[in-house]
Design an enzyme around this catalytic site. Structure first.
Site, PDB file in Angstrom:
ATOM      1  N   GLY A  19       0.868  -1.135  -0.055  1.00  0.00           N
ATOM      2  CA  GLY A  19      -0.032   0.097   0.040  1.00  0.00           C
ATOM      3  C   GLY A  19       0.870   1.200  -0.088  1.00  0.00           C
ATOM      4  O   GLY A  19       0.119   2.331   0.034  1.00  0.00           O
ATOM      5  N   ASP A  68       6.754  -7.945   5.219  1.00  0.00           N
ATOM      6  CA  ASP A  68       6.859  -8.626   3.795  1.00  0.00           C
ATOM      7  C   ASP A  68       5.949  -9.681   3.620  1.00  0.00           C
ATOM      8  O   ASP A  68       5.835 -10.537   4.579  1.00  0.00           O
ATOM      9  CB  ASP A  68       8.324  -9.091   4.045  1.00  0.00           C
ATOM     10  CG  ASP A  68       8.826  -9.754   2.542  1.00  0.00           C
ATOM     11  OD1 ASP A  68       7.870 -10.214   1.786  1.00  0.00           O
ATOM     12  OD2 ASP A  68      10.060  -9.679   2.358  1.00  0.00           O
ATOM     13  N   SER A 164      -4.065  -9.188 -12.803  1.00  0.00           N
ATOM     14  CA  SER A 164      -3.426  -8.259 -14.078  1.00  0.00           C
ATOM     15  C   SER A 164      -4.174  -9.278 -15.062  1.00  0.00           C
ATOM     16  O   SER A 164      -4.485 -10.114 -15.297  1.00  0.00           O
ATOM     17  CB  SER A 164      -1.882  -8.699 -14.064  1.00  0.00           C
ATOM     18  OG  SER A 164      -1.491  -8.330 -15.196  1.00  0.00           O
ATOM     19  N   TYR A 178       5.488 -14.221 -13.976  1.00  0.00           N
ATOM     20  CA  TYR A 178       4.460 -13.097 -13.702  1.00  0.00           C
ATOM     21  C   TYR A 178       3.006 -13.709 -14.049  1.00  0.00           C
ATOM     22  O   TYR A 178       2.111 -13.672 -13.245  1.00  0.00           O
ATOM     23  CB  TYR A 178       4.727 -11.864 -14.149  1.00  0.00           C
ATOM     24  CG  TYR A 178       3.937 -10.662 -13.778  1.00  0.00           C
ATOM     25  CD1 TYR A 178       4.305 -10.264 -12.718  1.00  0.00           C
ATOM     26  CD2 TYR A 178       2.900 -10.090 -14.627  1.00  0.00           C
ATOM     27  CE1 TYR A 178       3.686  -8.862 -12.293  1.00  0.00           C
ATOM     28  CE2 TYR A 178       2.064  -9.193 -14.060  1.00  0.00           C
ATOM     29  CZ  TYR A 178       2.511  -8.609 -13.085  1.00  0.00           C
ATOM     30  OH  TYR A 178       1.794  -7.328 -12.591  1.00  0.00           O
ATOM     31  N   ALA A 180       2.117 -16.772 -14.733  1.00  0.00           N
ATOM     32  CA  ALA A 180       1.895 -17.904 -13.993  1.00  0.00           C
ATOM     33  C   ALA A 180       1.203 -17.626 -12.640  1.00  0.00           C
ATOM     34  O   ALA A 180       0.219 -18.137 -12.210  1.00  0.00           O
ATOM     35  CB  ALA A 180       2.987 -19.026 -13.891  1.00  0.00           C
ATOM     36  N   ALA A 181       1.950 -16.559 -12.020  1.00  0.00           N
ATOM     37  CA  ALA A 181       1.375 -16.294 -10.584  1.00  0.00           C
ATOM     38  C   ALA A 181      -0.119 -15.517 -10.812  1.00  0.00           C
ATOM     39  O   ALA A 181      -0.582 -15.852  -9.954  1.00  0.00           O
ATOM     40  CB  ALA A 181       2.503 -15.428  -9.982  1.00  0.00           C
TER      41      ALA A 181
HETATM   42  N1  NAD Z   1       1.617  -1.073 -13.008  1.00  0.00           N
HETATM   43  C1  NAD Z   1       0.804  -2.015 -13.657  1.00  0.00           C
HETATM   44  O1  NAD Z   1       0.802  -1.875 -14.898  1.00  0.00           O
HETATM   45  C2  NAD Z   1       0.298  -3.444 -13.094  1.00  0.00           C
HETATM   46  C3  NAD Z   1      -0.528  -4.212 -14.011  1.00  0.00           C
HETATM   47  C4  NAD Z   1      -0.826  -5.173 -13.898  1.00  0.00           C
HETATM   48  C5  NAD Z   1      -1.110  -5.646 -12.309  1.00  0.00           C
HETATM   49  N2  NAD Z   1      -0.151  -4.814 -11.435  1.00  0.00           N
HETATM   50  C6  NAD Z   1      -0.137  -5.514  -9.992  1.00  0.00           C
HETATM   51  O2  NAD Z   1      -0.460  -4.610  -9.144  1.00  0.00           O
HETATM   52  C7  NAD Z   1       0.075  -4.506  -7.858  1.00  0.00           C
HETATM   53  C8  NAD Z   1       0.733  -3.418  -7.279  1.00  0.00           C
HETATM   54  O3  NAD Z   1       1.678  -2.954  -8.142  1.00  0.00           O
HETATM   55  P1  NAD Z   1       2.079  -1.394  -8.470  1.00  0.00           P
HETATM   56  O4  NAD Z   1       2.259  -1.519 -10.212  1.00  0.00           O
HETATM   57  O5  NAD Z   1       1.386  -0.454  -8.082  1.00  0.00           O
HETATM   58  O6  NAD Z   1       3.691  -1.472  -8.095  1.00  0.00           O
HETATM   59  P2  NAD Z   1       4.662  -0.505  -6.991  1.00  0.00           P
HETATM   60  O7  NAD Z   1       6.061  -1.081  -7.144  1.00  0.00           O
HETATM   61  O8  NAD Z   1       4.360   1.006  -7.385  1.00  0.00           O
HETATM   62  O9  NAD Z   1       3.765  -0.982  -5.763  1.00  0.00           O
HETATM   63  C9  NAD Z   1       4.172  -2.313  -5.111  1.00  0.00           C
HETATM   64  C10 NAD Z   1       4.106  -2.097  -3.625  1.00  0.00           C
HETATM   65  O10 NAD Z   1       4.409  -3.365  -3.091  1.00  0.00           O
HETATM   66  C11 NAD Z   1       5.385  -3.439  -2.326  1.00  0.00           C
HETATM   67  N3  NAD Z   1       5.901  -4.969  -2.327  1.00  0.00           N
HETATM   68  C12 NAD Z   1       6.576  -5.582  -2.941  1.00  0.00           C
HETATM   69  N4  NAD Z   1       6.895  -6.686  -2.562  1.00  0.00           N
HETATM   70  C13 NAD Z   1       6.386  -6.956  -1.422  1.00  0.00           C
HETATM   71  C14 NAD Z   1       6.395  -7.636  -0.421  1.00  0.00           C
HETATM   72  N5  NAD Z   1       7.107  -8.857  -0.416  1.00  0.00           N
HETATM   73  N6  NAD Z   1       5.756  -7.601   0.684  1.00  0.00           N
HETATM   74  C15 NAD Z   1       5.124  -6.271   0.906  1.00  0.00           C
HETATM   75  N7  NAD Z   1       5.137  -5.469   0.168  1.00  0.00           N
HETATM   76  C16 NAD Z   1       5.617  -5.573  -1.142  1.00  0.00           C
HETATM   77  C17 NAD Z   1       6.308  -2.564  -3.058  1.00  0.00           C
HETATM   78  O11 NAD Z   1       7.209  -2.083  -1.872  1.00  0.00           O
HETATM   79  C18 NAD Z   1       5.527  -1.371  -3.326  1.00  0.00           C
HETATM   80  O12 NAD Z   1       5.274  -0.445  -2.395  1.00  0.00           O
HETATM   81  C19 NAD Z   1       0.919  -5.711  -8.137  1.00  0.00           C
HETATM   82  O13 NAD Z   1       0.413  -6.947  -7.653  1.00  0.00           O
HETATM   83  C20 NAD Z   1       1.334  -5.887  -9.732  1.00  0.00           C
HETATM   84  O14 NAD Z   1       1.490  -7.179 -10.236  1.00  0.00           O
HETATM   85  C21 NAD Z   1       0.458  -4.001 -11.738  1.00  0.00           C
END
Ligand code: NAD
Length: 276
Positions: A19, A68, A164, A178, A180-181
């Site tokens: 968050g 984490d 996603s 990615y 697969a997950a």
């Molecule tokens: N940005 C995109 O285009 C996109 C597209 C599809 C899905 N997503 C998904 O959206 C979600 C958020 O990603 P985002 O794009 O906002 O990225 P981001 O990197 O801006 O934010 C992700 C946050 O998750 C935290 N994080 C990472 N690993 C962690 C862990 N092991 N434990 C706790 N916190 C952890 C990070 O520190 C970061 O604050 C993810 O699940 C990502 O796969 C993003």
């Protein structure tokens, strides 16, 4: 029913994993701006401190903890602390995620993309694979379990997972772990939705398309990448975190009370294919 009632989230107890940045931060903001009490859980201690301070200064009820999602016992403890702090747990965003390093194509969009040997299957390392599965799939499982422990006895709750469009569309610019997950998380969402429906807990997923966040070192902030993506997205632009707030509010609020087991894509039409 009045719109204000339908989308009311005031007073709700909310947890958002991941968050402190990007989409998770947008979820936290959307809920906090409308009177919910939000706990941010994130592995990035500096971002947790700065974002909780910033949102607190705006008058919102936001607390944060460094966790984490790969540490499942710590996650359980953080959920207990969130419940203790705000007295209730109504909405959980299982959102934390990481990118998977390079895929077998060297760039995001466009004709004539070169292959990238480093991302090829025969060079994909166990470390790369396991890290992504650990955060993006196992982390969602552990977050859902932590939420269910609290929500099931209270017979209410909203669980919203960030998957996603990669859950059902192969994106060659990012490593295959990615996809697969995310596909695993989507079907896990279906199963949990079925299991928890009788307890008045809805479970849904948000499947973002291409959003500008810090994921993968913030590669989406590159104007050339945005321009290339805009050409293959029917709405001719990439997404920004503010674009996702309405859907988050919908899934967290009474407006979606009878909706469960669904994955909603939010992608400017990307998965439909480019038309002009
Ligand atoms: N940005 C995109 O285009 C996109 C597209 C599809 C899905 N997503 C998904 O959206 C979600 C958020 O990603 P985002 O794009 O906002 O990225 P981001 O990197 O801006 O934010 C992700 C946050 O998750 C935290 N994080 C990472 N690993 C962690 C862990 N092991 N434990 C706790 N916190 C952890 C990070 O520190 C970061 O604050 C993810 O699940 C990502 O796969 C993003």
């Amino acid at each position: 029913m009045k719109i204000a009632e339908l989308f009311r989230v005031e007073g709700l107890g909310v947890v958002v994993t991941g968050g402190a940045s990007g989409l998770g931060l947008a979820f936290a903001e959307a809920l906090a701006e409308n009177g919910a009490r939000v706990t941010i859980l994130d592995v990035d201690g500096k971002a947790v401190a700065s974002e909780t301070r910033r949102l607190g200064a705006l008058g919102y009820e936001v607390r944060g903890e460094v966790v984490d999602v790969r540490d499942h016992a710590a996650l359980d403890r953080a959920f207990d602390a969130a419940l203790a702090a705000f007295g209730r747990l109504d909405v959980v965003f299982a959102n934390a995620g990481v990118d998977s390093g390079p895929g077998y194509m060297a760039s995001w969009a466009g004709a004539g993309r070169a292959r990238n040997p480093d991302g090829a299957l025969e060079h994909y390392t166990d470390e790369r694979w396991n890290r992504v599965i650990d955060v993006n799939l196992n982390g969602i499982f552990a977050t859902a379990r932590a939420a269910a422990r609290i929500m099931k006895p209270q017979r209410s709750g909203r669980l919203i997972m960030t998957t996603s469009v990669a859950a059902f569309q192969c994106e060659p610019a990012i490593g295959s772990a990615y996809m697969a997950a995310k596909a695993g998380a989507t079907h896990f969402m279906h199963c949990v939705a079925q299991e928890l429906a009788a307890y008045n807990i809805t479970v849904n997923a948000i499947a973002p398309g291409f959003f500008v966040t810090n994921i993968g070192g913030g590669h989406a902030k590159n104007p050339a990448t945005q321009e290339a993506m805009a050409k293959v997205i029917p709405m001719h632009r990439v997404g920004f975190p503010d674009d996702i707030k309405g859907l988050a509010l919908f899934l967290a609020s009474p407006a979606s009370a009878y909706l469960t087991g669904q994955q909603i894509s939010i992608d400017g039409g990307w998965i439909l294919g480019a038309v002009d």
